[in-house]
Design an enzyme around this catalytic site. Structure first.
Site, PDB file in Angstrom:
ATOM      1  CG  ASP A  33      -2.060   0.991   1.092  1.00 23.65           C
ATOM      2  OD1 ASP A  33      -3.213   0.552   0.954  1.00 23.65           O
ATOM      3  OD2 ASP A  33      -1.789   2.226   1.120  1.00 23.65           O
ATOM      4  CG  ASN A  91     -12.268  -0.711   3.615  1.00 23.64           C
ATOM      5  OD1 ASN A  91     -12.712  -1.100   4.685  1.00 23.64           O
ATOM      6  ND2 ASN A  91     -11.090  -0.124   3.503  1.00 23.64           N
ATOM      7  CD  GLU A  99      -9.845   6.328   0.449  1.00 27.74           C
ATOM      8  OE1 GLU A  99      -8.739   6.213  -0.112  1.00 27.74           O
ATOM      9  OE2 GLU A  99     -10.004   6.855   1.566  1.00 27.74           O
ATOM     10  CB  VAL A 100      -9.204   1.876  -5.154  1.00 30.05           C
ATOM     11  CG1 VAL A 100      -8.837   1.399  -6.560  1.00 30.05           C
ATOM     12  CG2 VAL A 100      -8.238   2.949  -4.675  1.00 30.05           C
ATOM     13  CG  HIS A 104      -8.674  -3.062  -2.676  1.00 27.75           C
ATOM     14  ND1 HIS A 104      -9.605  -2.336  -3.391  1.00 27.75           N
ATOM     15  CD2 HIS A 104      -8.529  -2.412  -1.489  1.00 27.75           C
ATOM     16  CE1 HIS A 104      -9.999  -1.294  -2.678  1.00 27.75           C
ATOM     17  NE2 HIS A 104      -9.363  -1.323  -1.510  1.00 27.75           N
ATOM     18  CG  HIS A 106      -6.733  -2.816   2.867  1.00 26.12           C
ATOM     19  ND1 HIS A 106      -6.048  -1.632   2.741  1.00 26.12           N
ATOM     20  CD2 HIS A 106      -7.933  -2.630   2.266  1.00 26.12           C
ATOM     21  CE1 HIS A 106      -6.820  -0.759   2.087  1.00 26.12           C
ATOM     22  NE2 HIS A 106      -7.963  -1.340   1.796  1.00 26.12           N
TER      23      HIS A 106
HETATM   24  P1  5GP Z   1      -9.836   1.356   0.102  1.00 25.78           P
HETATM   25  O1  5GP Z   1     -10.156   2.564   0.936  1.00 25.78           O
HETATM   26  O2  5GP Z   1     -10.398   1.492  -1.290  1.00 25.78           O
HETATM   27  O3  5GP Z   1     -10.164   0.067   0.759  1.00 25.78           O
HETATM   28  O4  5GP Z   1      -8.258   1.333  -0.009  1.00 25.78           O
HETATM   29  C1  5GP Z   1      -7.524   1.830  -1.076  1.00 25.78           C
HETATM   30  C2  5GP Z   1      -6.065   1.756  -0.693  1.00 25.78           C
HETATM   31  O5  5GP Z   1      -5.300   1.953  -1.862  1.00 25.78           O
HETATM   32  C3  5GP Z   1      -5.605   2.812   0.317  1.00 25.78           C
HETATM   33  O6  5GP Z   1      -5.071   2.162   1.464  1.00 25.78           O
HETATM   34  C4  5GP Z   1      -4.556   3.626  -0.435  1.00 25.78           C
HETATM   35  O7  5GP Z   1      -3.468   4.012   0.378  1.00 25.78           O
HETATM   36  C5  5GP Z   1      -4.129   2.662  -1.540  1.00 25.78           C
HETATM   37  N1  5GP Z   1      -3.704   3.310  -2.761  1.00 25.78           N
HETATM   38  C6  5GP Z   1      -4.334   4.308  -3.433  1.00 25.78           C
HETATM   39  N2  5GP Z   1      -3.664   4.630  -4.543  1.00 25.78           N
HETATM   40  C7  5GP Z   1      -2.577   3.808  -4.580  1.00 25.78           C
HETATM   41  C8  5GP Z   1      -1.499   3.674  -5.502  1.00 25.78           C
HETATM   42  O8  5GP Z   1      -1.397   4.357  -6.519  1.00 25.78           O
HETATM   43  N3  5GP Z   1      -0.570   2.724  -5.212  1.00 25.78           N
HETATM   44  C9  5GP Z   1      -0.655   1.932  -4.096  1.00 25.78           C
HETATM   45  N4  5GP Z   1       0.318   1.045  -3.913  1.00 25.78           N
HETATM   46  N5  5GP Z   1      -1.660   2.040  -3.213  1.00 25.78           N
HETATM   47  C10 5GP Z   1      -2.600   2.968  -3.456  1.00 25.78           C
END
Ligand code: 5GP
Length: 119
Positions: A33, A91, A99-100, A104, A106
């Site tokens: 991350d 999430n 967010e993405v 995925h 974590h």
């Molecule tokens: P979410 O909130 O969608 O579960 O988590 C998205 C995660 O993606 C976050 O922990 C954030 O730090 C990580 N993230 C966002 N953009 C990038 C990126 O460009 N590269 C990497 N390695 N992680 C990312």
């Protein structure tokens, strides 16, 4: 929810954005991350276009599902958090704080994480 082919993890899968790869298999990519919340913070994503865990379970093939979760276990073992414990988080959607919009999980560990949801 339609899959956004320009989300950041889709771009990582296409090689448009660099990543620190931990493991790559036919069905999954694992990478560190960019904003780690603990000493170990690795993301594991399927290579297919799925919005979240619900979408993945509903539409992915048995082979994709097996390959993805095998990679999750392999990464946890590689990162050394299988014995010490970790938190594996998916999430999901708006209320889940995702967010993405590419499925995925974590893998977070390397320290005592406390209670879930900060309660
Ligand atoms: P979410 O909130 O969608 O579960 O988590 C998205 C995660 O993606 C976050 O922990 C954030 O730090 C990580 N993230 C966002 N953009 C990038 C990126 O460009 N590269 C990497 N390695 N992680 C990312």
């Amino acid at each position: 929810m339609a899959y956004d082919t320009n989300n950041i993890f889709a771009r990582i899968l296409r090689g448009e954005i660099p990543n620190k790869t931990v493991l790559e298999t036919e069905h999954a990519l694992a990478f560190h991350d960019i904003n780690p919340q603990a000493p170990v913070h690795i993301l594991v994503i399927p290579k297919g276009a799925y919005v979240n865990m619900v979408d993945f379970g509903a539409r992915a093939s048995a082979t994709e599902i097996q390959g993805f979760y095998k990679a999750v276990s392999d990464v946890a073992i590689m990162a050394g958090v299988d014995q010490t414990g970790c938190r594996i988080i998916a999430n999901t959607g708006l209320n889940g704080g995702q967010e993405v919009p590419h499925f995925h999980v974590h893998i977070v560990g390397g320290k005592q994480l406390g209670r879930m949801l900060g309660q």
